[in-house]
Design a protein around this motif. Sequence first.
Motif, PDB file in Angstrom:
ATOM      1  N   THR A  46      -4.473  51.212  52.649  1.00 45.96           N
ATOM      2  CA  THR A  46      -3.105  50.621  52.962  1.00 45.96           C
ATOM      3  C   THR A  46      -3.252  49.360  53.394  1.00 45.96           C
ATOM      4  O   THR A  46      -4.333  48.820  53.842  1.00 45.96           O
ATOM      5  CB  THR A  46      -2.171  51.647  54.031  1.00 45.96           C
ATOM      6  N   ARG A  47      -2.094  48.611  53.213  1.00 47.82           N
ATOM      7  CA  ARG A  47      -1.879  47.200  53.718  1.00 47.82           C
ATOM      8  C   ARG A  47      -0.476  47.230  54.499  1.00 47.82           C
ATOM      9  O   ARG A  47       0.256  47.677  54.113  1.00 47.82           O
ATOM     10  CB  ARG A  47      -2.137  46.096  52.665  1.00 47.82           C
ATOM     11  N   LEU A  48      -0.778  46.359  55.711  1.00 51.38           N
ATOM     12  CA  LEU A  48       0.558  46.355  56.338  1.00 51.38           C
ATOM     13  C   LEU A  48       1.562  45.626  55.697  1.00 51.38           C
ATOM     14  O   LEU A  48       2.953  46.294  55.978  1.00 51.38           O
ATOM     15  CB  LEU A  48       0.228  45.314  57.755  1.00 51.38           C
ATOM     16  N   ASP A  49       1.384  44.731  54.985  1.00 55.18           N
ATOM     17  CA  ASP A  49       2.696  44.180  54.056  1.00 55.18           C
ATOM     18  C   ASP A  49       3.206  45.273  53.064  1.00 55.18           C
ATOM     19  O   ASP A  49       4.136  44.770  52.494  1.00 55.18           O
ATOM     20  CB  ASP A  49       2.277  42.907  53.744  1.00 55.18           C
ATOM     21  N   HIS A  50       2.459  46.247  52.906  1.00 54.28           N
ATOM     22  CA  HIS A  50       2.937  47.209  51.885  1.00 54.28           C
ATOM     23  C   HIS A  50       3.803  48.298  53.010  1.00 54.28           C
ATOM     24  O   HIS A  50       4.172  49.312  52.020  1.00 54.28           O
ATOM     25  CB  HIS A  50       1.910  47.903  50.979  1.00 54.28           C
ATOM     26  N   ALA A  51       3.904  48.162  54.120  1.00 50.87           N
ATOM     27  CA  ALA A  51       4.428  49.337  54.863  1.00 50.87           C
ATOM     28  C   ALA A  51       5.804  49.957  54.440  1.00 50.87           C
ATOM     29  O   ALA A  51       6.255  50.987  54.521  1.00 50.87           O
ATOM     30  CB  ALA A  51       4.371  49.040  56.356  1.00 50.87           C
ATOM     31  N   ASP A  52       6.773  48.756  54.042  1.00 57.03           N
ATOM     32  CA  ASP A  52       8.011  49.116  53.922  1.00 57.03           C
ATOM     33  C   ASP A  52       8.242  49.901  52.439  1.00 57.03           C
ATOM     34  O   ASP A  52       8.872  50.820  52.328  1.00 57.03           O
ATOM     35  CB  ASP A  52       8.977  47.936  53.778  1.00 57.03           C
ATOM     36  N   ILE A  53       7.552  49.325  51.404  1.00 57.95           N
ATOM     37  CA  ILE A  53       7.405  50.090  50.299  1.00 57.95           C
ATOM     38  C   ILE A  53       6.870  51.567  50.114  1.00 57.95           C
ATOM     39  O   ILE A  53       7.436  52.459  49.756  1.00 57.95           O
ATOM     40  CB  ILE A  53       6.969  49.262  49.155  1.00 57.95           C
TER      41      ILE A  53
END
Length: 292
Positions: free
Chosen positions: A145-152
Motif C-alpha cells: 500500500t501507499r498512503l496517498d492511496h488510502a482514500d481510494i
Amino acid sequence: MKPPGRLAAAAAAALLVAASLLVATLLTSPLPLLPLLPCLPAVTAPSGDGYAPPGLAALADAVLYYATTPTVPQQSHAEISLSLAVLRHRAPLRLLVFGLGHDSPLWHALNPGGVTVFLEEDPEWYRIVRAQSPFLRAHLVRYRTRLDHADILFRSYKNFPSCVPGADGDGAPLRVRANAECPLALHNLPPEVYQNEWDMLMVDAPKGYFPSAPGRMAAIWTAAAMARARRGEGDTDVFLHDVDRRVERMYAEEFLCERFRVGATGRLWHFRIPPVSRRNATAAGGDKRPFC
C-alpha cells in the motif's frame, strides 16, 4: 588492568539494587514469580539470537538501557502505561508489534515468559535496531500500500469479497495468509505470524507521514481480521498509535470499531476485540461497517 576500587564496586552494587527495585515495581502482581507463569505453546521460529523468551535479565537490561540513554521511546509515559496495564494483567502473552523502534527492548522485556515479535518495513532501520538489540525477535516485511492511496482503498475495499466478512456466504473467517486478492491483507508475512493467535497487537508502524509511505491501512485491516478470526479463549487487545492522523482514525473506526474501544490517552487508542463467534449480531454495524 587495575582492580576496581571500593567506590566503583559500591556504585555497581547500587546500580544493580536500583534496577532490581524498579523491576520489582514494574512486576507488581500478577507477574512477580516467573517460574509460576503458565507456559505458552512453542512458537515455530528459527534458532539463534532473538528467539529466547525474556526473563528478569531482560528487564534489568531494559532498565539499564533507558536509564543511560538520551533517546526516549516513541510513546509517552501515559501511553506506555495504558499498554502496560494489559501486559501486567495478561502476561505471559503473544504480542505482535508492527514496527521496530527505541521502545522495542521495553516491549520485549515487559512480556516475561511470553512471545514478542516485531515487524519492520524499513531495511536500513531494521539493520540499525537489530545491531543494537540482537535479542529482539524481528522480521523485515514488505507492504503493498501507499498512503496517498488510502482514500481510494477505503472507498473500494468492499468491492473485494476477500476483504469483507461474510461476503463469500459460507461463514468462514477472513483469511489473511495468502489472501493476495484483498489489497489490504498482509498476505505474505513470516509463517509464524499466521500460525499463532495473538493476544495483543501494537500497531505503531509502518510509516504514515508522507505520500509514498506504506501507511497503516493494511496493518489495521490485518489486525482486525486476526482478532475476528481468533479461536482461543479471550479477546484480542489492539493498540493503535498516532490516531491524531486522519488515516489512522478513519481506518480504526471502520475496522477496529468504536464500540470495541475501551481506552485512550494521548495519541493512543485501545480496542478489545472479541472473536466473531462471540459477538452480538444485533449490535453489529451491518453493511455500513461489516467489521463492526
